[in-house]
Design an enzyme around this catalytic site. Structure first.
Site, PDB file in Angstrom:
ATOM      1  N   GLY A  10      55.380  30.133  60.678  1.00 46.32           N
ATOM      2  CA  GLY A  10      54.039  29.694  60.318  1.00 46.32           C
ATOM      3  C   GLY A  10      53.239  30.771  59.595  1.00 46.32           C
ATOM      4  O   GLY A  10      53.723  31.885  59.371  1.00 46.32           O
ATOM      5  N   ASN A  32      60.609  25.001  65.016  1.00 47.45           N
ATOM      6  CA  ASN A  32      61.186  23.683  64.706  1.00 47.45           C
ATOM      7  C   ASN A  32      60.821  23.222  63.296  1.00 47.45           C
ATOM      8  O   ASN A  32      61.214  22.134  62.871  1.00 47.45           O
ATOM      9  CB  ASN A  32      60.762  22.641  65.746  1.00 47.45           C
ATOM     10  N   LEU A  59      60.577  24.101  71.310  1.00 51.29           N
ATOM     11  CA  LEU A  59      60.454  24.817  72.585  1.00 51.29           C
ATOM     12  C   LEU A  59      60.612  23.904  73.797  1.00 51.29           C
ATOM     13  O   LEU A  59      60.905  24.384  74.896  1.00 51.29           O
ATOM     14  CB  LEU A  59      59.093  25.511  72.667  1.00 51.29           C
ATOM     15  N   SER A 124      42.645  31.199  70.330  1.00 52.42           N
ATOM     16  CA  SER A 124      41.749  30.867  69.222  1.00 52.42           C
ATOM     17  C   SER A 124      40.302  30.996  69.668  1.00 52.42           C
ATOM     18  O   SER A 124      39.974  30.785  70.839  1.00 52.42           O
ATOM     19  CB  SER A 124      42.023  29.426  68.770  1.00 52.42           C
ATOM     20  N   TYR A 148      42.421  20.277  70.429  1.00 53.03           N
ATOM     21  CA  TYR A 148      43.156  21.492  70.055  1.00 53.03           C
ATOM     22  C   TYR A 148      42.615  22.701  70.828  1.00 53.03           C
ATOM     23  O   TYR A 148      43.374  23.453  71.450  1.00 53.03           O
ATOM     24  CB  TYR A 148      43.039  21.748  68.550  1.00 53.03           C
ATOM     25  N   LYS A 152      44.266  25.250  73.985  1.00 56.49           N
ATOM     26  CA  LYS A 152      44.263  26.717  74.018  1.00 56.49           C
ATOM     27  C   LYS A 152      43.583  27.223  75.296  1.00 56.49           C
ATOM     28  O   LYS A 152      44.067  28.154  75.954  1.00 56.49           O
ATOM     29  CB  LYS A 152      43.548  27.268  72.785  1.00 56.49           C
ATOM     30  N   ASN A 197      42.333  22.071  55.844  1.00 61.44           N
ATOM     31  CA  ASN A 197      41.228  21.906  56.789  1.00 61.44           C
ATOM     32  C   ASN A 197      40.261  23.084  56.742  1.00 61.44           C
ATOM     33  O   ASN A 197      39.126  22.972  57.194  1.00 61.44           O
ATOM     34  CB  ASN A 197      41.787  21.782  58.220  1.00 61.44           C
ATOM     35  N   ARG A 291      28.471  18.880  59.257  1.00 59.25           N
ATOM     36  CA  ARG A 291      29.382  18.276  60.225  1.00 59.25           C
ATOM     37  C   ARG A 291      28.786  18.400  61.617  1.00 59.25           C
ATOM     38  O   ARG A 291      28.222  19.446  61.953  1.00 59.25           O
ATOM     39  CB  ARG A 291      30.745  18.966  60.177  1.00 59.25           C
TER      40      ARG A 291
END
Length: 345
Positions: A10, A32, A59, A124, A148, A152, A197, A291
């Protein structure tokens, strides 16, 4: 002894692999490739001129993961693997909870079975949620506002419970703010699926002509120019932060969280201006509605990482933009071959 990197193909993982190899560590990568490409790891080898094993593996495949641990003398793990798009997590929360939680639980169980208890976790700043108090310290309340971020936060709590149950573990929770930029070679960088994003890859795709214009969400915040201010950190600085955290974990026990950022905020228009300077062109934008949930200013207090990890970010916004633009120019279609993409069009 070898360092296992999950999700090493990544964006942040591949840059961290380079810094680990440059620091003299041996690594193996498990990925993966659901949100990354093997080409990134080929380029890591090219840049460092070092070979490392790569396993195409999810994983949650416990049997496959145990074979990785059986076949390699693993000393520690840096855990990047996981789904990461905030917006997608809102639409598909079960997908995020199932993948991010289960993969981490399986990883920790296998680590425990093989007596590997050194772990650096890719967390994060989203764990802090919406906060009006800056700078954000590691002691700030954790109140993630989307699936998300909650995965975390929940994994951080899981790892705290794991350490409480077995004080032999050494765990670093790295809470990063807004990773941007690319390796100075222009060979690896951020390659998002679909429309980006995040701000800088969106700007870069407008600059290269893939997108028409940047959307700026609100221009009436109480900031220097009315646009939102965020803490952006160069991905190479971030990779070096993982090396420092790993090296501390190898010689200590305990669990600690660290903010990784610059400790300075840049507004959307300041980032845009710096990118225009790097690209040598005007980048069109339009202002749209704010937003919901966005705050005016958000940046990190990074003093703990400086004190305990002997780490601090050194690259500024100009270097972030120059490196991002170099990557985008050399790889307009990301890791896909340009000729292949042109045929499709």
């Amino acid at each position: 002894m070898t360092i296992l990197i999950t999700g090493g193909a990544g964006y942040i993982g591949s840059h961290t692999c380079i810094e680990l190899l440059n620091a003299g560590h041996d690594i193996i990568v498990v990925d993966n490739f659901s949100n990354s490409k093997p080409e990134a790891l080929k380029r890591v080898s090219e840049i460092t001129r070092k070979y490392f094993r790569t396993y195409c593996l999810d994983l949650q495949n416990r049997e496959g993961l145990e074979k990785v641990f059986t076949d390699n003398e693993i000393e520690a793990v840096i855990h990047f693997a996981g789904f990461k798009a905030v917006g997608e997590s809102v639409h598909f929360p079960l997908k995020y909870y199932e993948n991010n939680m289960n993969s981490t639980i399986t990883l920790c169980e296998v680590m425990k079975k093989f007596h590997v208890n050194k772990l650096v976790f890719s967390s994060s700043a989203t764990v802090y949620g919406v906060t009006d108090t800056v700078p954000i310290t590691e002691e700030s309340p954790l109140k993630a506002t989307n699936p998300y971020g909650r995965t975390k936060q929940m994994i951080e709590e899981l790892l705290q419970d794991l350490y409480d149950s077995d004080r032999e573990w050494s765990i670093a929770l790295l809470r990063y703010f807004n990773p941007v930029g690319a390796h100075e070679s222009g060979r690896i960088g951020e390659d998002p699926n679909g429309i980006p994003n995040n701000l800088m890859p969106y700007i870069s795709q407008v600059a290269i002509g893939k997108l028409e214009k940047l959307q700026v969400y609100g221009d009436d915040y109480p900031t220097v120019d009315g646009t939102g201010v965020r803490d952006y950190i160069h991905v190479v600085d971030l990779g070096l932060g993982h090396v420092k955290a790993l090296e501390r974990m190898l010689t200590t026990r305990g669990i600690d969280a660290y903010n990784l950022g610059t400790g300075k905020g840049y507004s959307v228009l300041e980032v845009l201006s710096a990118y225009e300077k790097a690209a040598g062109k005007t980048i069109p934008y339009t202002v749209v509605e704010k937003r919901p949930g966005d705050v005016a200013v958000c940046y990190a207090d990074t003093s703990k990482a400086k004190e305990k990890l002997n780490w601090e970010a050194v690259k500024g916004i100009d270097e972030m933009c120059k490196d991002s633009w170099r990557w985008q120019q050399h790889n307009p279609f990301g890791y896909e071959k340009q000729s292949k993409m042109l045929v499709k069009n």
